[in-house]
Design a protein around this motif. Structure first.
Motif, PDB file in Angstrom:
ATOM      1  N   VAL A 158       1.189   5.038   1.332  1.00 29.57           N
ATOM      2  CA  VAL A 158       0.718   5.998   2.331  1.00 29.57           C
ATOM      3  C   VAL A 158       1.512   7.279   2.151  1.00 29.57           C
ATOM      4  O   VAL A 158       2.677   7.367   2.532  1.00 29.57           O
ATOM      5  CB  VAL A 158       0.877   5.455   3.768  1.00 29.57           C
ATOM      6  N   ARG A 181      -3.679  -7.902   4.208  1.00 30.91           N
ATOM      7  CA  ARG A 181      -5.027  -7.329   4.255  1.00 30.91           C
ATOM      8  C   ARG A 181      -5.969  -8.275   4.991  1.00 30.91           C
ATOM      9  O   ARG A 181      -5.961  -9.488   4.752  1.00 30.91           O
ATOM     10  CB  ARG A 181      -5.560  -7.085   2.837  1.00 30.91           C
ATOM     11  N   VAL A 200       0.838  -1.191   0.000  1.00 31.88           N
ATOM     12  CA  VAL A 200       0.000   0.000   0.000  1.00 31.88           C
ATOM     13  C   VAL A 200       0.874   1.243   0.000  1.00 31.88           C
ATOM     14  O   VAL A 200       2.014   1.233   0.482  1.00 31.88           O
ATOM     15  CB  VAL A 200      -0.960   0.027   1.215  1.00 31.88           C
ATOM     16  N   GLU A 238     -11.845   6.325   6.021  1.00 30.83           N
ATOM     17  CA  GLU A 238     -10.573   5.750   5.581  1.00 30.83           C
ATOM     18  C   GLU A 238      -9.457   6.415   6.367  1.00 30.83           C
ATOM     19  O   GLU A 238      -9.368   7.647   6.394  1.00 30.83           O
ATOM     20  CB  GLU A 238     -10.383   5.948   4.086  1.00 30.83           C
ATOM     21  N   GLU A 250      -5.232   6.613   7.334  1.00 34.37           N
ATOM     22  CA  GLU A 250      -3.842   6.321   6.999  1.00 34.37           C
ATOM     23  C   GLU A 250      -2.944   6.932   8.072  1.00 34.37           C
ATOM     24  O   GLU A 250      -3.161   8.092   8.450  1.00 34.37           O
ATOM     25  CB  GLU A 250      -3.455   6.897   5.637  1.00 34.37           C
ATOM     26  N   TRP A 278      -1.339   0.428   8.768  1.00 30.95           N
ATOM     27  CA  TRP A 278      -0.957   1.591   7.969  1.00 30.95           C
ATOM     28  C   TRP A 278      -2.156   2.210   7.269  1.00 30.95           C
ATOM     29  O   TRP A 278      -2.200   3.429   7.052  1.00 30.95           O
ATOM     30  CB  TRP A 278       0.099   1.209   6.934  1.00 30.95           C
ATOM     31  N   GLN A 279      -3.106   1.401   6.937  1.00 35.04           N
ATOM     32  CA  GLN A 279      -4.256   1.883   6.176  1.00 35.04           C
ATOM     33  C   GLN A 279      -5.469   1.055   6.595  1.00 35.04           C
ATOM     34  O   GLN A 279      -5.347  -0.128   6.908  1.00 35.04           O
ATOM     35  CB  GLN A 279      -3.976   1.715   4.681  1.00 35.04           C
ATOM     36  N   SER A 280      -6.645   1.680   6.601  1.00 34.85           N
ATOM     37  CA  SER A 280      -7.854   0.947   6.974  1.00 34.85           C
ATOM     38  C   SER A 280      -9.087   1.657   6.450  1.00 34.85           C
ATOM     39  O   SER A 280      -9.052   2.847   6.104  1.00 34.85           O
ATOM     40  CB  SER A 280      -7.961   0.793   8.504  1.00 34.85           C
ATOM     41  N   ARG A 281     -10.165   0.910   6.378  1.00 31.10           N
ATOM     42  CA  ARG A 281     -11.486   1.457   6.073  1.00 31.10           C
ATOM     43  C   ARG A 281     -12.395   0.929   7.171  1.00 31.10           C
ATOM     44  O   ARG A 281     -12.713  -0.270   7.210  1.00 31.10           O
ATOM     45  CB  ARG A 281     -11.965   1.029   4.689  1.00 31.10           C
ATOM     46  N   TYR A 299      -8.555  -3.845   6.863  1.00 28.21           N
ATOM     47  CA  TYR A 299      -7.340  -3.383   7.525  1.00 28.21           C
ATOM     48  C   TYR A 299      -6.127  -3.860   6.734  1.00 28.21           C
ATOM     49  O   TYR A 299      -6.092  -5.009   6.276  1.00 28.21           O
ATOM     50  CB  TYR A 299      -7.243  -3.946   8.954  1.00 28.21           C
ATOM     51  N   TRP A 300      -5.144  -2.984   6.590  1.00 28.40           N
ATOM     52  CA  TRP A 300      -3.869  -3.341   5.963  1.00 28.40           C
ATOM     53  C   TRP A 300      -2.796  -3.257   7.053  1.00 28.40           C
ATOM     54  O   TRP A 300      -2.392  -2.169   7.469  1.00 28.40           O
ATOM     55  CB  TRP A 300      -3.559  -2.397   4.811  1.00 28.40           C
TER      56      TRP A 300
END
Length: 229
Positions: free
Chosen positions: A172, A181, A170, A223, A225, A209-212, A200-201
């Motif tokens: 960022v 993921r 991903v 979202e 980051e 690091w990243q999510s929804r 979730y990542w």
């Protein structure tokens, strides 16, 4: 007035704590950084356009912001905002925007929001954190607390399943991370339609690091980051 849970059941994959006092060095550092942002580093928008996050890693460094920044994009509001690490409260991190709105996370997992309208009152994170640490498919429950039509807190137990999916790289804010993921599906008891499906990542060391993530029946999904320079 429909019960809160009935309202939640109608929301199929919508796309659209009392915080501790600001004391000590963390609050002072956050206040100084927020003052730096007043020079226009974060675009706050105007009456005609919602605020959008426009900073880069370079502009953050130039402003003297060396700590983490949480970038939040809320589709239902049409905004993207940068929030600075403000406080640590009982194992959770409070992130604060220039306007004083806050998002609280625990290990990158959304716990509550304040100041964005009809906020997420609270969503339990510990069972999910345990499931992510184990890394496999597993089932657990989480407590969701929300306000009903009379502004009274209602508590509901959600039944969730976490499943690992693919490995993904991903981006960022211009920096790449190798992640695993995960997808989380949560239902209310005896209701087949999910209340939400989160993604979730997770990188090495467990960093999200990243999510929804679902931020309640009104805000829908946010979202997130995490930017670390």
């Amino acid at each position: 007035m429909k019960p809160l849970l009935a309202s939640l059941a109608c929301l199929v994959l919508v796309s659209c704590g009392v915080l501790g006092g600001g004391q000590g060095d963390n609050a002072s550092t956050a206040a100084q950084a927020l003052n730096m942002l007043r020079g226009g580093l974060f675009n706050r928008g105007d009456d005609a356009a919602p605020p959008q996050f426009t900073a880069t890693r370079a502009s953050l460094r130039e402003a003297g912001i060396t700590g983490p920044v949480l970038v939040a994009r809320i589709e239902a509001l049409g905004i993207s905002a940068g929030l600075l690490q403000y406080q640590e409260v009982r194992g959770a991190t409070v992130w604060r925007s220039l306007d004083g709105d806050t998002i609280t996370t625990a290990g990158g997992l959304l716990r509550n929001t304040r100041g964005f309208g009809t906020d997420l009152h609270s969503l339990e994170t510990a069972p999910l954190a345990q499931a992510l640490s184990e890394g496999g498919a597993t089932e657990y429950s989480r407590l969701f607390r929300g306000l009903d039509g009379l502004s009274q807190v209602e508590t509901h137990r959600l039944y969730c399943r976490l499943e690992p999916q693919t490995r993904e790289r991903v981006d960022v804010l211009g920096r790449g991370y190798d992640t695993q993921r995960y997808q989380e599906t949560c239902n209310a008891q005896d209701r087949p339609v999910p209340i939400f499906v989160n993604t979730y990542w997770q990188g090495a060391g467990g960093t999200i690091w990243q999510s929804r993530q679902w931020a309640g029946p009104d805000l829908g999904y946010v979202e997130l980051e995490e930017v670390r320079n």
